[in-house]
Design an enzyme around this catalytic site. Structure first.
Site, PDB file in Angstrom:
ATOM      1  N   ASP A   1       0.907  -1.139  -0.082  1.00 15.93           N
ATOM      2  CA  ASP A   1      -0.072   0.033  -0.133  1.00 15.93           C
ATOM      3  C   ASP A   1       0.842   1.160  -0.175  1.00 15.93           C
ATOM      4  O   ASP A   1       2.054   1.204   0.185  1.00 15.93           O
ATOM      5  CB  ASP A   1      -0.859  -0.062   1.235  1.00 15.93           C
TER       6      ASP A   1
ATOM      7  N   ASN B   1      -7.792  -2.176  13.992  1.00 14.05           N
ATOM      8  CA  ASN B   1      -9.448  -2.371  13.396  1.00 14.05           C
ATOM      9  C   ASN B   1      -9.422  -3.697  12.509  1.00 14.05           C
ATOM     10  O   ASN B   1     -10.535  -3.790  11.797  1.00 14.05           O
ATOM     11  CB  ASN B   1      -9.999  -1.207  12.714  1.00 14.05           C
TER      12      ASN B   1
ATOM     13  N   GLU C   1      -9.664  -1.389   4.748  1.00 13.86           N
ATOM     14  CA  GLU C   1     -10.454  -1.083   5.926  1.00 13.86           C
ATOM     15  C   GLU C   1     -11.797  -1.898   5.974  1.00 13.86           C
ATOM     16  O   GLU C   1     -12.248  -2.467   5.117  1.00 13.86           O
ATOM     17  CB  GLU C   1     -10.860   0.502   5.809  1.00 13.86           C
TER      18      GLU C   1
ATOM     19  N   HIS D   1      -7.718  -4.151   9.754  1.00 15.70           N
ATOM     20  CA  HIS D   1      -7.292  -3.994   8.335  1.00 15.70           C
ATOM     21  C   HIS D   1      -6.055  -5.057   8.085  1.00 15.70           C
ATOM     22  O   HIS D   1      -5.107  -4.981   8.831  1.00 15.70           O
ATOM     23  CB  HIS D   1      -7.238  -2.424   8.010  1.00 15.70           C
TER      24      HIS D   1
HETATM   25  C1  GLP Z   1      -0.363   0.773   8.442  1.00 13.75           C
HETATM   26  C2  GLP Z   1      -0.230  -0.158   7.126  1.00 13.75           C
HETATM   27  C3  GLP Z   1      -0.459  -1.624   7.490  1.00 13.75           C
HETATM   28  C4  GLP Z   1       0.025  -2.097   8.620  1.00 13.75           C
HETATM   29  C5  GLP Z   1      -0.296  -1.360   9.930  1.00 13.75           C
HETATM   30  C6  GLP Z   1       0.039  -1.729  11.343  1.00 13.75           C
HETATM   31  O1  GLP Z   1      -1.790   0.763   8.452  1.00 13.75           O
HETATM   32  N1  GLP Z   1      -1.018   0.077   6.117  1.00 13.75           N
HETATM   33  O2  GLP Z   1      -0.239  -2.375   6.292  1.00 13.75           O
HETATM   34  O3  GLP Z   1      -0.343  -3.592   8.888  1.00 13.75           O
HETATM   35  O4  GLP Z   1      -0.055  -0.071   9.634  1.00 13.75           O
HETATM   36  O5  GLP Z   1       1.241  -1.017  11.647  1.00 13.75           O
HETATM   37  P1  GLP Z   1       2.054  -1.230  13.156  1.00 13.75           P
HETATM   38  O6  GLP Z   1       2.858  -2.430  12.570  1.00 13.75           O
HETATM   39  O7  GLP Z   1       2.888   0.017  13.074  1.00 13.75           O
HETATM   40  O8  GLP Z   1       1.103  -1.695  14.002  1.00 13.75           O
END
Ligand code: GLP
Length: 243
Positions: free
Chosen positions: A67, A139, A146, A141
């Site tokens: 992403d 959440n 989302e 995702h």
């Molecule tokens: C972002 C990314 C996701 C990732 C998520 C969790 O939202 N788009 O791909 O899984 O963060 O991040 P963290 O590892 O900082 O909790």
């Protein structure tokens, strides 16, 4: 689905890096699906370290990132996932920059719902993704799929939820700077093209989302991660225990 419990998450980061490195050694032109977020900073740190120790050649490796933010102001380019990847991995390995793929340009604006079929086609045409890394949003995702994402979603521009904007605001000076949209590989893109998926989820704020996946009977659009329930080659790395 296999769940690997780690008392210390550092051990999980090390093992994940080892798996990636061994795969690159075994198959120099491997296709990797890469994730960002705090969880993967340490994974990539370990990959860099191991690649130096073992003198690993990344020049034939292909990468597809999950992403990217949309319409990010020029002065905030350090918050882009392009910058994250350069700074956490690509600048420290001998990857060929032509082999690196992102779903979009973070400086451009796109309409929410806009499809990026070309990205899916590229992933499909190259033969799919050997190792797909996934983090987990609090959440539920994955990527930026989302809640409300459809089971047959492909790579597209999506509006970020308030929870995600709030969670990710820790990387920005102000919550108002967090982009409102992103482009993400779709749920179908991930499921159809991945040969092996590693989902990494650490810390209490991931408990609810991870439990939803473990307890789910099938896909629940309110928790997009549940798409993985019926995916055979899924390994979860976590420091959370469930009874
Ligand atoms: C972002 C990314 C996701 C990732 C998520 C969790 O939202 N788009 O791909 O899984 O963060 O991040 P963290 O590892 O900082 O909790």
């Amino acid at each position: 689905m296999e769940i690997k419990y780690f008392l210390k998450k550092e051990k999980a980061f090390e093992l994940m890096a080892k798996i990636i490195i061994e795969k690159v050694i075994e198959k120099p032109n491997v296709v990797l699906g890469l994730a960002t977020g705090g969880t993967f900073e340490k994974v990539y740190e370990n990959v860099i370290c191991l690649s130096k120790i073992k003198n690993v050649n990344f020049s034939k490796v292909f990468t597809f990132n999950l992403d990217e933010y949309v319409n990010l102001k020029q002065e905030l380019y350090k918050n882009s996932y392009h910058f994250y990847m350069d700074n956490n991995l690509f600048n420290f390995i001998n990857i060929n920059h032509d082999n690196i793929h992102f779903p979009c340009n973070f400086q451009n604006n796109y309409n929410s719902g806009e499809l990026f079929q070309d990205y899916d086609k590229k992933i499909h045409d190259i033969g799919g993704i050997e190792i797909q890394l996934l983090g987990l949003g609090a959440n539920g995702h994955i990527g930026f799929n989302e809640p409300g994402s459809k089971i047959d979603s492909i790579t597209r521009c999506i509006e970020l939820s308030h929870t995600t904007i709030k969670d990710n605001s820790r990387y920005f000076q102000s919550i108002n700077d967090v982009p409102k949209k992103a482009v993400t590989m779709g749920l179908k893109t991930i499921i159809d093209n991945s040969k092996m998926i590693y989902l990494l989820a650490f810390g209490e704020n991931k408990r609810d989302a991870l439990k939803r996946l473990i307890d789910s009977k099938g896909f629940d659009p309110n928790y997009p991660v549940t798409i993985l329930k019926n995916f055979k080659n899924l390994i979860i790395f976590t420091d959370l225990k469930f009874n």
